[in-house]
Structure formats: structure tokens, C-alpha cells
Motif scaffolding. Structure first.
Motif, PDB file in Angstrom:
ATOM      1  N   ALA A 258      -6.655  78.153  29.283  1.00 42.99           N
ATOM      2  CA  ALA A 258      -6.151  79.405  28.725  1.00 42.99           C
ATOM      3  C   ALA A 258      -5.090  80.043  29.606  1.00 42.99           C
ATOM      4  CB  ALA A 258      -7.306  80.385  28.529  1.00 42.99           C
ATOM      5  N   ARG A 259      -4.724  79.377  30.715  1.00 44.50           N
ATOM      6  CA  ARG A 259      -3.715  79.910  31.633  1.00 44.50           C
ATOM      7  C   ARG A 259      -2.482  79.010  31.631  1.00 44.50           C
ATOM      8  NH1 ARG A 259      -8.355  79.771  34.908  1.00 44.50           N
ATOM      9  NH2 ARG A 259      -7.457  78.142  36.207  1.00 44.50           N
ATOM     10  N   PRO A 260      -1.307  79.556  31.882  1.00 46.93           N
ATOM     11  CA  PRO A 260      -0.118  78.701  31.990  1.00 46.93           C
ATOM     12  C   PRO A 260      -0.190  77.881  33.279  1.00 46.93           C
ATOM     13  CG  PRO A 260       0.451  80.976  32.536  1.00 46.93           C
ATOM     14  CD  PRO A 260      -0.968  80.989  32.063  1.00 46.93           C
ATOM     15  N   VAL A 261       0.070  76.583  33.183  1.00 37.86           N
ATOM     16  CA  VAL A 261       0.004  75.700  34.344  1.00 37.86           C
ATOM     17  C   VAL A 261       1.209  74.765  34.359  1.00 37.86           C
ATOM     18  CG1 VAL A 261      -2.523  75.741  34.421  1.00 37.86           C
ATOM     19  CG2 VAL A 261      -1.380  73.927  33.164  1.00 37.86           C
ATOM     20  N   PHE A 262       1.671  74.460  35.571  1.00 35.82           N
ATOM     21  CA  PHE A 262       2.589  73.353  35.783  1.00 35.82           C
ATOM     22  C   PHE A 262       1.736  72.095  35.941  1.00 35.82           C
ATOM     23  CE2 PHE A 262       4.529  77.088  37.791  1.00 35.82           C
ATOM     24  CZ  PHE A 262       5.830  77.054  37.317  1.00 35.82           C
ATOM     25  N   TRP A 263       2.219  70.957  35.438  1.00 37.51           N
ATOM     26  CA  TRP A 263       1.417  69.744  35.607  1.00 37.51           C
ATOM     27  C   TRP A 263       2.289  68.501  35.720  1.00 37.51           C
ATOM     28  CZ3 TRP A 263       2.753  70.923  30.610  1.00 37.51           C
ATOM     29  CH2 TRP A 263       3.145  69.847  29.798  1.00 37.51           C
ATOM     30  N   PHE A 264       1.653  67.466  36.281  1.00 35.56           N
ATOM     31  CA  PHE A 264       2.153  66.092  36.244  1.00 35.56           C
ATOM     32  C   PHE A 264       0.968  65.226  35.858  1.00 35.56           C
ATOM     33  CE2 PHE A 264       2.227  61.929  38.275  1.00 35.56           C
ATOM     34  CZ  PHE A 264       3.414  61.409  37.802  1.00 35.56           C
ATOM     35  N   GLU A 265       1.171  64.313  34.904  1.00 36.09           N
ATOM     36  CA  GLU A 265       0.089  63.435  34.443  1.00 36.09           C
ATOM     37  C   GLU A 265       0.591  61.999  34.375  1.00 36.09           C
ATOM     38  OE1 GLU A 265      -3.307  63.212  30.934  1.00 36.09           O
ATOM     39  OE2 GLU A 265      -1.496  64.409  30.602  1.00 36.09           O
ATOM     40  N   LEU A 266      -0.248  61.091  34.840  1.00 35.60           N
ATOM     41  CA  LEU A 266       0.076  59.669  34.823  1.00 35.60           C
ATOM     42  C   LEU A 266      -0.952  58.932  33.984  1.00 35.60           C
ATOM     43  CD1 LEU A 266       1.801  57.310  35.807  1.00 35.60           C
ATOM     44  CD2 LEU A 266       0.419  57.250  37.896  1.00 35.60           C
ATOM     45  N   GLU A 267      -0.469  58.185  32.985  1.00 32.22           N
ATOM     46  CA  GLU A 267      -1.315  57.434  32.062  1.00 32.22           C
ATOM     47  C   GLU A 267      -0.888  55.973  32.057  1.00 32.22           C
ATOM     48  OE1 GLU A 267      -2.241  59.960  28.326  1.00 32.22           O
ATOM     49  OE2 GLU A 267      -0.146  60.362  28.822  1.00 32.22           O
ATOM     50  N   PRO A 268      -1.686  55.087  31.443  1.00 27.81           N
ATOM     51  CA  PRO A 268      -1.279  53.675  31.379  1.00 27.81           C
ATOM     52  C   PRO A 268       0.072  53.461  30.718  1.00 27.81           C
ATOM     53  CG  PRO A 268      -3.600  53.882  30.805  1.00 27.81           C
ATOM     54  CD  PRO A 268      -3.058  55.276  30.911  1.00 27.81           C
ATOM     55  N   GLU A 269       0.410  54.287  29.716  1.00 28.65           N
ATOM     56  CA  GLU A 269       1.658  54.080  28.968  1.00 28.65           C
ATOM     57  C   GLU A 269       2.879  54.746  29.598  1.00 28.65           C
ATOM     58  OE1 GLU A 269      -1.832  53.994  26.177  1.00 28.65           O
ATOM     59  OE2 GLU A 269      -1.098  55.353  27.729  1.00 28.65           O
ATOM     60  N   GLY A 270       2.670  55.756  30.432  1.00 29.80           N
ATOM     61  CA  GLY A 270       3.795  56.489  30.978  1.00 29.80           C
ATOM     62  C   GLY A 270       3.335  57.734  31.713  1.00 29.80           C
ATOM     63  N   TRP A 271       4.270  58.678  31.911  1.00 31.10           N
ATOM     64  CA  TRP A 271       3.931  59.905  32.621  1.00 31.10           C
ATOM     65  C   TRP A 271       4.600  61.094  31.948  1.00 31.10           C
ATOM     66  CZ3 TRP A 271       7.922  62.682  35.052  1.00 31.10           C
ATOM     67  CH2 TRP A 271       9.116  61.979  35.285  1.00 31.10           C
ATOM     68  N   SER A 272       4.051  62.262  32.237  1.00 36.47           N
ATOM     69  CA  SER A 272       4.612  63.493  31.672  1.00 36.47           C
ATOM     70  C   SER A 272       4.515  64.600  32.709  1.00 36.47           C
ATOM     71  CB  SER A 272       3.871  63.901  30.393  1.00 36.47           C
ATOM     72  OG  SER A 272       2.536  64.276  30.680  1.00 36.47           O
TER      73      SER A 272
END
Length: 226
Positions: free
Chosen positions: A98-112
Motif C-alpha cells: 500500500a506504499r510507493p516503493v522503488f524496486w528491482f526484480e529478477l526473474e527467469p525470463e528477464g528483469w524489471s
């Protein structure tokens, strides 16, 4: 210092996706720690420290996700995630979603990477619309800033029944969102395997900072019906 992810990182993510059970994970736990968790932790700390050195944003903390799923919320899935993320956020009593967050995510297909809400509350979105009604020009300037670049795109589900019409056309993509994120997505590539990823994320988060400052201030607005 972050030196990049590796082929072993990608191999582990695909491995846990197709072998999501304790025996396989225990046999490959050292690969997880060495090639996935440790570089993710190094990346998060290096970007966070550089971001704070540049901007000194009050109250932000840095968190790396756990690979273990909540046993109460497996819903037929295995006990482990096949992806990890880290976030920069301001702690609060409400859920992080429920809060604004900066993020980095790494998955098998790619990243965001990006900024946004996993699930903003209806009260937050009502405050957002009320502020857009009171002062459309301030956020319109941010919306124009977003339109002039091609790194981040606005994503999010709209209300099935529109909540109204904004004062300025440029606000229309925002006004009837249930929640939203400004997101950049890529397939795995050379930057993922190098220290250049630190600079890429730092520049992206710096661009997004004015949006964060706007969103995080919404909780201080009066409730629209108050």
C-alpha cells in the motif's frame, strides 16, 4: 561491490521453477546463496547507498525479498520463489503493497525496475484524484516528464466504472487507475552481468524521485469526504 549476475544465476532460477521442492533446493542452496542472493544483496546496498548519497531521501530503507514463500499462501505452488526483488521504501504500519516503493526484480525470463504500488488502497487513490482536481497542473508537469522519455511506462488496472474525468487530458491515463506502477522491463542481457547495472538503476530511480515524493505525500492529505 556488485560485479553482475551470471549464467549460474539464471540456471538456478529455472532450476527452482521446475524443481520446486525442498530436496532440490537443499542440494543447490550454495548456488542460491553465491549466485543469486549475494549479488542481489550487493546490488541493493550499492544502489541504495549511492541514491541516498545523491538525494538523502528521509526514511527510506532497503529490503531484499526472501526466497521462501509464506506457507499460509502457497495456493498449490511450491515452497520457494523462482525470482527475487529488492526495494527502497519507507516503513509503515500498513502493508508494503500500500506504499510507493522503488524496486528491482529478477526473474527467469528477464528483469524489471520502477516505482509504484503493488496495491494502493482506495483511500490513497481517492486522495490522488482529489488532489488532481484541486491542483491539476502540478501533476500534469510530472505526466509530461514521463511522456518525454521512453524508459518507463505507466501500467496498472483501471476501475471498471470510471471515477470521473480529470481537468486536463494528460491526466486521463492516471485518473481512473486502481493502482499503478512506472515500470521498465528487459530480457536478460549484457548489462545484467556487469557493474553498469548499478548506474542504470541509480539513474532510473533519480528520474522517478519526483513521482515518489508526490505519491508519498498523499497520506498527508485530508480524506476526500472529511
Amino acid at each position: 561491490m556488485f560485479q553482475g549476475f551470471s549464467d549460474a544465476t539464471i540456471d538456478f532460477m529455472w532450476g527452482i521453477r521446475f524443481n520446486n521442492e525442498r530436496t532440490w533446493f537443499q542440494a543447490h542452496k550454495e548456488e542460491y546463496l553465491t549466485h543469486f542472493y549475494q549479488p542481489m544483496k550487493e546490488l541493493s546496498l550499492e544502489v541504495f547507498d549511492a541514491f541516498q548519497a545523491r538525494h538523502a531521501v528521509p526514511g527510506l530503507c532497503c529490503k531484499v525479498s526472501r526466497i521462501y514463500r509464506d506457507a499460509r499462501r502457497l495456493h498449490g505452488r511450491g515452497p520457494y520463489k523462482d525470482h527475487l526483488w529488492w526495494s527502497m521504501e519507507r516503513p509503515g504500519e500498513e502493508s508494503f503493497s500500500a506504499r510507493p516503493v522503488f524496486w528491482f526484480e529478477l526473474e527467469p525470463e528477464g528483469w524489471s525496475t520502477g516505482l509504484g504500488y503493488y496495491s494502493a488502497t482506495p483511500a490513497t487513490m481517492a486522495r490522488f484524484r482529489a488532489r488532481l482536481d484541486r491542483d491539476p497542473k502540478t501533476f500534469a508537469a510530472l505526466a509530461r516528464k514521463l511522456e518525454k522519455q521512453d524508459r518507463f511506462t505507466l501500467q496498472g488496472e483501471d476501475y471498471k466504472r470510471p471515477k470521473g474525468t480529470p481537468a486536463l487530458p494528460i491526466l486521463e491515463p492516471w485518473y481512473n487507475k486502481r493502482s499503478f506502477s512506472l515500470i521498465h522491463e528487459e530480457q536478460h542481457g549484457p548489462i545484467l552481468r556487469s557493474h553498469e547495472l548499478v548506474d542504470e538503476l541509480l539513474e532510473g530511480f533519480s528520474f522517478l524521485l519526483p513521482f515518489y515524493e508526490y505519491f508519498v505525500s498523499l497520506d498527508g492529505d485530508p480524506a476526500p469526504n472529511a
